[in-house]
Design an enzyme around this catalytic site. Sequence first.
Site, short mmCIF file in Angstrom:
data_model
loop_
_atom_site.label_atom_id
_atom_site.label_comp_id
_atom_site.label_asym_id
_atom_site.label_seq_id
_atom_site.Cartn_x
_atom_site.Cartn_y
_atom_site.Cartn_z
CG PHE A 151 55.78 84.95 41.46
CD1 PHE A 151 55.23 84.13 42.44
CD2 PHE A 151 56.51 86.06 41.87
CE1 PHE A 151 55.41 84.41 43.79
CE2 PHE A 151 56.69 86.35 43.21
CZ PHE A 151 56.14 85.52 44.18
CE LYS A 175 56.70 89.23 30.56
NZ LYS A 175 57.19 88.42 31.72
CD GLU A 178 60.47 86.52 34.35
OE1 GLU A 178 59.32 86.91 34.04
OE2 GLU A 178 61.30 87.27 34.90
CB SER A 228 57.69 94.59 42.29
OG SER A 228 58.44 94.75 41.10
CB CYS A 283 48.93 92.36 45.71
SG CYS A 283 47.29 92.07 45.09
CD GLU A 384 55.00 93.75 47.97
OE1 GLU A 384 55.75 94.14 47.06
OE2 GLU A 384 53.82 93.39 47.78
P1 NAD Z 1 57.87 91.62 39.22
O1 NAD Z 1 57.68 93.09 39.21
O2 NAD Z 1 59.23 91.08 39.48
O3 NAD Z 1 57.44 91.01 37.78
C1 NAD Z 1 56.21 91.34 37.19
C2 NAD Z 1 56.37 91.31 35.67
O4 NAD Z 1 57.35 92.28 35.29
C3 NAD Z 1 56.85 89.95 35.15
O5 NAD Z 1 56.10 89.62 33.99
C4 NAD Z 1 58.33 90.20 34.82
O6 NAD Z 1 58.77 89.45 33.71
C5 NAD Z 1 58.36 91.69 34.51
N1 NAD Z 1 59.65 92.30 34.89
C6 NAD Z 1 60.40 92.00 36.00
N2 NAD Z 1 61.51 92.77 36.04
C7 NAD Z 1 61.46 93.58 34.94
C8 NAD Z 1 62.31 94.60 34.43
N3 NAD Z 1 63.43 94.95 35.06
N4 NAD Z 1 61.95 95.22 33.30
C9 NAD Z 1 60.82 94.89 32.65
N5 NAD Z 1 59.97 93.93 33.09
C10 NAD Z 1 60.28 93.28 34.22
O7 NAD Z 1 56.80 91.02 40.23
P2 NAD Z 1 56.66 89.53 40.78
O8 NAD Z 1 57.79 89.26 41.71
O9 NAD Z 1 56.42 88.59 39.65
O10 NAD Z 1 55.30 89.63 41.59
C11 NAD Z 1 55.20 90.05 42.93
C12 NAD Z 1 54.84 91.51 43.02
O11 NAD Z 1 53.61 91.76 42.35
C13 NAD Z 1 54.62 91.96 44.46
O12 NAD Z 1 55.21 93.22 44.63
C14 NAD Z 1 53.10 92.06 44.56
O13 NAD Z 1 52.62 92.97 45.54
C15 NAD Z 1 52.75 92.51 43.20
N6 NAD Z 1 51.36 92.24 42.91
C16 NAD Z 1 50.50 93.28 42.91
C17 NAD Z 1 49.15 93.07 42.68
C18 NAD Z 1 48.18 94.20 42.70
O14 NAD Z 1 47.04 93.98 42.35
N7 NAD Z 1 48.57 95.39 43.08
C19 NAD Z 1 48.70 91.77 42.42
C20 NAD Z 1 49.62 90.72 42.42
C21 NAD Z 1 50.96 90.97 42.66
#
Ligand code: NAD
Length: 491
Positions: A151, A175, A178, A228, A283, A384
Site C-alpha cells: 500500500f 495485482k 487492495e 511485509s 521501507c 518493524e
Molecule cells: P502486505 O504484506 O500486507 O501486503 C503486500 C501484498 O501482499 C498486497 O498486495 C496484499 O494484497 C498481499 N497479501 C497480504 N496478505 C496476504 C496473504 N495472507 N496471502 C497472500 N497475499 C497477501 O504489506 P503492506 O502492509 O501492503 O505493505 C507494507 C510492508 O511492505 C512493510 O512491511 C514494508 O516494509 C514493506 N515494503 C517493503 C519494500 C521493500 O522494498 N523492501 C517496499 C515497500 C514496502
Amino acid sequence: MSKNKVLNYINGEWQPSATADYIDVVNPATQENLGRTPLSSAKEVDDAVQAAAAALVEWRQTPSTDRIQYLFKLKNLLEENFEELARTITMECGKTLGESRGELRRAIENVEVACGIPLMMQGHVSEDIASGIDELMIRQPVGVCAAITPFNFPSMIVFWFMPYALACGNTYIVKPSEKVPLTMKKIFQLLDQVGFPKGVVNLVNGAKEAVDAILDHPTIRGISFVGSTPIAKYVYTKGSANGKRVQAQGGAKNPIVVLPDADMEMAKQITADSAFGCAGQRCLAGSVAVTVGESQGPFTEAIMEAANSRVVGYGLDEKVQMGTVINAQSVNRIESLIQQGVDEGAKLIVDGRSASIPDYGKGSFMRPTVLENVDPAGTLAQTEIFGPVLSLIHVNTIDDAIQFVNSGQYGNMACLFTASGAAARKFRYEVNAGNIGINVGVAAPMAFFPFSGWKDSFFGVLHGQGRHAVEFFTQTKVVVERWPKEWSRKF
Ligand code: NAD
C-alpha cells in the site's frame, strides 16, 4: 454504489469483477469513501493469464525498438497527468503531495531507464570457441509475469518491474494493494491510452485469493512481490516451489548511526525526514538512531526539536510535512508498540500518540514520536513499526554501533552520519544491509541501480530496477553453431 466499484483491466477491456466481496477504499485523512476494491477470484486471475499468454506470441516478436515506443508514450502521459496522479496517491494513501510527487518521479525514471532495453538486453557472442564453431548467448523474455505490491507506494513499486518486463517482451499482470487500488486504476487508464496490444498489460484487483491464484498458475513464469516479510517469505516459498522465478522484497528496520564528528544540523534534518517522512511508512524509513559517544546530547536535543516542529495534517495541503498512516488499525498497532517499548523501559521524550488535527478529527493521524533508553534487543529496536516513531540507542564506539546494526533480522538499509572517510568506508564494508546511506537518510537507489535488500528484507537473487530487472525478465539461451568452411565453397 456500483459506480464506485473498481474494475479490472483484462485483455484490453475494463471489466467488473464477478465477486460479491469488496473492501472499502477510505481516504485516511478525511475518512471519505473513495471506492470499493473487488476481491477478485482465481477465475479472474486465470482470465488475465489467458489474455497475457495469447498476447505474448506477437509481443515477444515485436522488435524491442518498437516495444519501447509504447514506453515513450507512457512516459509522456505520466508527465501530462502528473499532478492528478499525485493527488490520487495522497488521497488514498495519506502521504503529502511532495512525497506523492517524489514516488511518481521515481516511477517515471524507471520507464526512462527501461527505454534503453535494446542495448541492455543484448547478449554476447564468441567466435571460434573451437575451429569453425561460434557460441552465442541471447536473452529471451520469460513469458507471462506478475507483480504483487504493497500500500505504501501506490505508483512507484509497480514501476520497479513492469517497464522492464514489457520492454523485454514479456506480458504482464498487476495485482495492486487492495487498500490503494485507485492510483493503479488511473495508471491503467493511461496504459489503455498508450494503446498496448490487447492482453499485454492486465490489472486484477484483489487480495489473498488473487495472490494464491498467481502463485499457483502454471502459465505465470515470474513473480515480483513487495510487502511485509511474512508474506514475502510465503510468496517466495510457494512461487519457487511451483517452479517460478520469484523476487520478493520484505519489511525493514533501518538504523541510522550518528558519529560525534557528524554535521549535527544535517544529521538532525535528514534523520527527521527519514523517520517521519511518509509518516514512517517507507521501507527505507530510519527507525532507530544510534548515537555514538558525544553525539548523544546534541543529537537528542536536535531531533526532539525536529519532531516537535513537524507540521502534521492533510497531505493535499502544501504546507503539511507529514500526513496520515494508512488506517485506524495502523494507529492502534503503532501506539500499542510504543506502549510495549515504554513497558520495557524506554522513555518517551516526544509523544505523538492521540494526535488530533483540526478539521480532520477522525483521520488516522499520529505525530512524530521519539523514545530514548531503548533496549537494543527489545520490541522497539527490533520490530518493524511502520509509523513515525524514532527509537534512540546510545553506544560508545562505531564497532558497538555496527554490531547493533548487524544484530537485526532485516537488512534493507543502514545509514551513517560522519565527516570521516575512514569511518564511512568501515561502515560500508562491514554492515550487513543492501542499501547504505553515508550522510544520506533514505538511500533509495536510482532506477539504474538495483533496490538491494538483504537478509529478511529480500528473498531471491535479482532485485527490482535497472540491470537486475533486465536479468530477471529475460532467460538466457546459449547457442553453439558449427558452420564448416567447406560448405561456403559452394558459393
Ligand atoms: P502486505 O504484506 O500486507 O501486503 C503486500 C501484498 O501482499 C498486497 O498486495 C496484499 O494484497 C498481499 N497479501 C497480504 N496478505 C496476504 C496473504 N495472507 N496471502 C497472500 N497475499 C497477501 O504489506 P503492506 O502492509 O501492503 O505493505 C507494507 C510492508 O511492505 C512493510 O512491511 C514494508 O516494509 C514493506 N515494503 C517493503 C519494500 C521493500 O522494498 N523492501 C517496499 C515497500 C514496502
